[in-house]
Design a protein around this motif. Structure first.
Motif, PDB file in Angstrom:
ATOM      1  N   ILE A 253      -0.731  16.029 -65.907  1.00  0.00           N
ATOM      2  CA  ILE A 253       0.327  15.404 -64.835  1.00  0.00           C
ATOM      3  C   ILE A 253      -0.159  14.441 -63.960  1.00  0.00           C
ATOM      4  O   ILE A 253       0.688  14.098 -63.421  1.00  0.00           O
ATOM      5  CB  ILE A 253       0.652  16.868 -64.447  1.00  0.00           C
ATOM      6  CG1 ILE A 253      -0.537  17.504 -63.357  1.00  0.00           C
ATOM      7  CG2 ILE A 253       1.332  17.783 -65.291  1.00  0.00           C
ATOM      8  CD1 ILE A 253      -0.263  18.830 -62.789  1.00  0.00           C
ATOM      9  N   LYS A 254      -1.410  13.991 -63.761  1.00  0.00           N
ATOM     10  CA  LYS A 254      -1.814  13.228 -62.923  1.00  0.00           C
ATOM     11  C   LYS A 254      -3.157  12.494 -63.463  1.00  0.00           C
ATOM     12  O   LYS A 254      -3.885  13.310 -64.010  1.00  0.00           O
ATOM     13  CB  LYS A 254      -1.876  13.668 -61.660  1.00  0.00           C
ATOM     14  CG  LYS A 254      -2.144  12.641 -60.603  1.00  0.00           C
ATOM     15  CD  LYS A 254      -2.052  13.112 -59.071  1.00  0.00           C
ATOM     16  CE  LYS A 254      -2.386  12.100 -58.126  1.00  0.00           C
ATOM     17  NZ  LYS A 254      -2.390  12.837 -56.706  1.00  0.00           N
ATOM     18  N   SER A 255      -3.584  11.334 -63.229  1.00  0.00           N
ATOM     19  CA  SER A 255      -4.694  10.930 -63.591  1.00  0.00           C
ATOM     20  C   SER A 255      -5.080   9.985 -62.283  1.00  0.00           C
ATOM     21  O   SER A 255      -4.213   9.352 -61.588  1.00  0.00           O
ATOM     22  CB  SER A 255      -4.799  10.200 -64.712  1.00  0.00           C
ATOM     23  OG  SER A 255      -4.132   8.893 -64.791  1.00  0.00           O
ATOM     24  N   GLY A 256      -6.212   9.743 -62.078  1.00  0.00           N
ATOM     25  CA  GLY A 256      -6.760   8.894 -61.067  1.00  0.00           C
ATOM     26  C   GLY A 256      -8.319   8.426 -61.260  1.00  0.00           C
ATOM     27  O   GLY A 256      -9.071   9.054 -61.798  1.00  0.00           O
ATOM     28  N   LEU A 257      -8.614   7.556 -59.964  1.00  0.00           N
ATOM     29  CA  LEU A 257     -10.535   7.534 -59.688  1.00  0.00           C
ATOM     30  C   LEU A 257     -10.678   8.032 -58.456  1.00  0.00           C
ATOM     31  O   LEU A 257      -9.805   8.352 -57.596  1.00  0.00           O
ATOM     32  CB  LEU A 257     -10.666   5.867 -59.713  1.00  0.00           C
ATOM     33  CG  LEU A 257     -10.371   5.177 -61.118  1.00  0.00           C
ATOM     34  CD1 LEU A 257     -10.762   3.861 -60.866  1.00  0.00           C
ATOM     35  CD2 LEU A 257     -11.413   5.803 -62.197  1.00  0.00           C
ATOM     36  N   LEU A 258     -12.132   8.818 -58.407  1.00  0.00           N
ATOM     37  CA  LEU A 258     -12.507   9.343 -57.231  1.00  0.00           C
ATOM     38  C   LEU A 258     -13.123   8.411 -56.476  1.00  0.00           C
ATOM     39  O   LEU A 258     -14.024   7.486 -57.094  1.00  0.00           O
ATOM     40  CB  LEU A 258     -12.964  10.732 -57.551  1.00  0.00           C
ATOM     41  CG  LEU A 258     -12.450  11.550 -58.483  1.00  0.00           C
ATOM     42  CD1 LEU A 258     -13.268  12.751 -58.807  1.00  0.00           C
ATOM     43  CD2 LEU A 258     -11.301  12.262 -57.398  1.00  0.00           C
TER      44      LEU A 258
END
Length: 258
Positions: A253-258
């Protein structure tokens, strides 16, 4: 004298070849007697039942050792493989995937993946770019082979997983950096291959320590650093044969970088 000179190279070649073959056979025999020396072992079915075989990585290592014994020079092929259990790779970036199982899972699980940017710069760039742009949102884990891997990230064909789209150009597939990292640890993340051996957006997470079936075939580019409990939960969902698609959606439902 001419006959003697002509024979010496041939004699040396034959002797060296015989020695190489002898040492290679001994090396492979030793590997078969000590299965823990190489965790990447597969079993093939023959008329006589299941017999152990050795992955190409193990055979290459044995051949390199044999050659080194004869010529006294280390073979670079032996050093090309990297075992993450023995030599942890540098994590250069971290990405996350928020995943939901079915419609009633009120608390999505977060999977944090450490990316091996030094060892696999192009594959990591692709995955990190897609994760950062939230391109994985709405895609599913489309295949679950319990005790082996969970596969997802098929942008453009989320349910079937027959194709994906890379972060490059118009989404065309690309060649991976290498196949040097061995599948010797639970949680390793690898790129799924296209029919011609290239990479796109698809990936799989290894759910067992022994993934020798994937050595030399799939490119490892990261490892799950947090969230393996949720991966294990995905690994146990009910599936529909023969493609092993989950009976209820397992959606990013969501992806990204930390």
């Amino acid at each position: 004298l001419k006959m003697t000179v002509a024979r010496i190279p041939t004699t040396l070649v034959v002797a060296a070849a015989a020695a190489l073959l002898s040492v290679l056979i001994a090396s492979v025999a030793a590997l078969q007697q000590q299965p823990r020396a190489f965790s990447r072992r597969e079993f093939v079915t023959t008329a006589g039942g299941a017999v152990p075989s050795i992955s190409s990585a193990a055979v290459i290592t044995a051949a390199a050792a044999a050659a080194s014994t004869i010529i006294g020079t280390p073979f670079p092929a032996a050093a090309a493989y990297v075992d993450p259990t023995r030599a942890p790779l540098e994590v250069t970036k971290r990405a996350f995937l928020d995943v939901q199982i079915g419609d009633d899972d009120s608390k999505p699980g977060r999977i944090v993946i450490g990316l091996y940017g030094e060892a696999m710069p192009r594959v990591v760039d692709n995955f990190a770019t897609l994760a950062k742009s939230n391109s994985y949102a709405g895609t599913n884990f489309y295949r679950v082979i319990s005790g082996m891997s969970v596969q997802g990230g098929a942008i453009g064909d989320s349910m079937k997983g027959r194709r994906g789209k890379s972060a490059f150009g118009d989404g065309e597939p690309f060649e991976p950096d290498n196949y040097n990292i061995l599948h010797s640890k639970e949680g390793l993340v690898s790129a799924v291959r296209t029919a011609d051996g290239k990479c796109d957006s698809r990936f799989f997470i290894q759910t067992t320590d022994d993934g020798g079936w994937a050595d030399d075939r799939y490119a490892v580019f990261g490892i799950v650093e947090d969230g393996m409990k949720y991966v294990a939960k995905i690994d146990k969902v009910d599936v529909q044969p023969p493609q092993n698609g989950p009976k209820e959606q397992v959606k990013i439902i969501k992806s990204g970088l930390l």
